[in-house]
Design a protein around this motif. Structure first.
Motif, PDB file in Angstrom:
ATOM      1  N   SER A 197      50.553  -5.015   7.275  1.00  0.00           N
ATOM      2  CA  SER A 197      49.406  -4.803   8.071  1.00  0.00           C
ATOM      3  C   SER A 197      48.154  -4.714   7.117  1.00  0.00           C
ATOM      4  CB  SER A 197      49.560  -3.373   8.691  1.00  0.00           C
ATOM      5  OG  SER A 197      50.901  -3.323   9.364  1.00  0.00           O
ATOM      6  N   CYS A 203      54.817   1.840  14.800  1.00  0.00           N
ATOM      7  CA  CYS A 203      55.320   0.757  15.834  1.00  0.00           C
ATOM      8  C   CYS A 203      56.074  -0.328  15.035  1.00  0.00           C
ATOM      9  CB  CYS A 203      54.251   0.133  16.801  1.00  0.00           C
ATOM     10  SG  CYS A 203      53.267   1.301  17.649  1.00  0.00           S
ATOM     11  N   TYR A 206      42.372   2.323   5.262  1.00  0.00           N
ATOM     12  CA  TYR A 206      42.639   1.319   6.172  1.00  0.00           C
ATOM     13  C   TYR A 206      41.980   1.365   7.431  1.00  0.00           C
ATOM     14  CZ  TYR A 206      46.384  -1.008   8.938  1.00  0.00           C
ATOM     15  OH  TYR A 206      47.159  -1.838  10.149  1.00  0.00           O
TER      16      TYR A 206
END
Ligand code: SIN
Length: 477
Positions: A440, A286, A107
């Protein structure tokens, strides 16, 4: 240096690795052992970094997009070459299960690769003029030297999500990593150097106390931008401080994600996705799902299947390939999770599984009957705890989901297209996962509304945060 065996313990300023006047210990949450004693930077080191960032910016900003892209491509390739060493460092310093850490490295490298490509497409614009002799141009320009502060929960990806677009845009980047996870950041700094990143373009200043470093860099008007990922409380302080020198600001702050399972959801898929949305990184992201709102028709099936799946998670040593939930990052994190569960139980919640800890490992936990006033339904728990709350209607789901000062990520499960659109539109969040528990990805915008922050990272939105528009008007003779 064999970076697999030895950690970098010095700080990185102006292209040189220097030992600090002081040091601090980086301890592993796995067993508490000291991994390294590393340089502890303060005001003097921050001033040296600011001078070097300004000097390097004068040249880096004028390199071609193709030169910057080539350096970044090499950085990406080196990250992939060293992916196992980076993953191990992540796991050792903050406890993420090794398989997840490997995913984080991919990532992280993905941001570098994406911006290495995007930098070649930073087009300006020509603007039609009403005067025949005028040519009007809008040119993208780098904002200048940047100060970046990153958190411990993604020690590699949160660095590249900020540094890659900044460097690609032609900015220089001074990095202050979290005190819990500086070793990964220093390793990335070494790889940037090996990739041929010029002196002063990327600098790494670990510090046990961030205040002296931040005071210098936030007060320096030559530093033109602050980018921060962390708590809303610290984000507010930085936002206020940035006003003095009118820095550009990007803040990626706390979240309190709702996860809604509507009556028409595919329960099996919702359970699988809810596992990732809740237990990935032990709930320490988060965008972790913090509260599950479940509709009557699917409530029993979802609760049973989810509890069963939570019980089956492999918990323990994060260096073991099989482990799915490792230790929390530190004692403070464990105390917060423990306090949230205690508070919910005291208000009448029922524990279905979990609720205990060993060392820093908190068992995956599911709770039912959680009172609306409970802390875990109002504050970010940042741990592997899933409160399941009944919900009866679309209007109630949207009301409960939005009843928070946060607005980072929200998730919901439905097969109804109309509902998918209307609910996505009504949720006051920056990121919405519709039948998707892990949205994400480097090319998409990541960021929140309300108390969850300002600005976006990822995709072309991410690089715009590091660009100014310069207007040039040519009057031809
Ligand atoms: C974060 O916790 O801020 C990052 C999570 C992600 O990129 O999915």
């Amino acid at each position: 240096m064999d970076i697999q065996e030895r950690f970098e313990t010095r700080f990185f300023v102006a292209g040189s690795w220097r030992s600090g006047p002081r040091t601090f210990a980086v301890k592993s949450p796995i067993d508490g052992r000291v991994l390294a004693e590393i340089a502890d930077c303060g005001a003097a080191e921050a001033r040296a970094a600011a001078d070097a960032a300004v000097e390097a910016f004068a040249k880096w900003r004028h390199t071609t997009a193709y030169e910057r892209a080539a350096t970044m491509r090499r950085w990406h390739d080196l990250m992939m070459r060293e992916s196992e060493a980076i993953a191990r460092t992540i796991t050792l310093e903050m406890g993420k299960p090794i398989n997840e850490a490997r995913g984080e490295v991919r990532y992280a490298a993905g941001f570098v690769e994406w911006y290495a490509e995007e930098v070649k497409r930073l087009y300006g614009q020509t603007i039609p003029s009403q005067f025949p002799n005028k040519r009007l141009l809008a040119l993208p320009q780098p904002v200048g030297p940047v100060y970046g502060v990153t958190p411990w929960n993604f020690p590699a990806a949160m660095v590249t999500r900020k540094a890659a677009p900044a460097l690609a845009a032609g900015c220089t980047f001074i990095h202050k990593p979290a005190e819990q996870s500086p070793l990964t950041a220093l390793l990335l700094g070494r790889l940037w150097e090996e990739a041929g990143g010029p002196a002063g373009t990327l600098q790494v200043l670990p510090a046990l106390d961030p205040v002296p470093v931040s005071e210098v860099l936030m007060g320096d008007e030559r530093i033109r931008k602050i980018t921060f990922t962390g708590s809303t409380e610290v984000g507010r302080l930085l936002y206020r401080r940035a006003a003095d020198t009118l820095k550009r600001v990007s803040l990626e702050l706390g979240g309190h994600a709702p996860f809604i399972i509507f009556d028409d959801a595919d329960v099996e898929q919702a359970v699988a996705a809810a596992m990732g949305a809740k237990f990935r990184n032990g709930g320490q992201t988060c965008v972790s799902a913090n509260r599950f709102y479940v509709f009557p028709r699917v409530r029993k099936d979802f609760t049973e299947a989810y509890t069963e799946a939570a019980r089956k998670l492999k918990v323990g040593d994060p260096l073991n390939d099989e482990t799915q939930v490792g230790p929390l990052v530190d004692r403070q994190a464990l105390d917060k999770v423990t306090a949230h569960v205690k508070d919910a139980l005291a208000r009448g919640a029922r524990l279905v599984t979990g609720g205990s800890s060993e060392g820093l490992v908190y068992q995956p936990t599911v709770l039912l009957g959680v009172d609306e006033q409970s802390r875990m339904l109002r504050e970010e728990t940042f741990g592997p705890v899933a409160p399941i709350v009944p919900c009866e209607s679309d209007a109630e789901a949207v009301r409960l989901a939005n009843a928070t000062p946060y607005g980072l990520a929200a998730y919901f499960w439905t097969r109804d297209l109309t509902r998918a659109f209307t609910v996505a539109e009504q949720l006051e969040y920056g990121i919405i996962g519709v039948n998707d528990g892990v949205p994400s990805t480097p090319q998409a915008p990541f960021g929140g509304v309300k108390n969850s922050g300002i600005g976006r990272e990822g995709g072309h939105w991410g690089i715009e945060e590091y660009l100014e528009t310069k207007y040039v008007s040519f009057a031809l003779p």
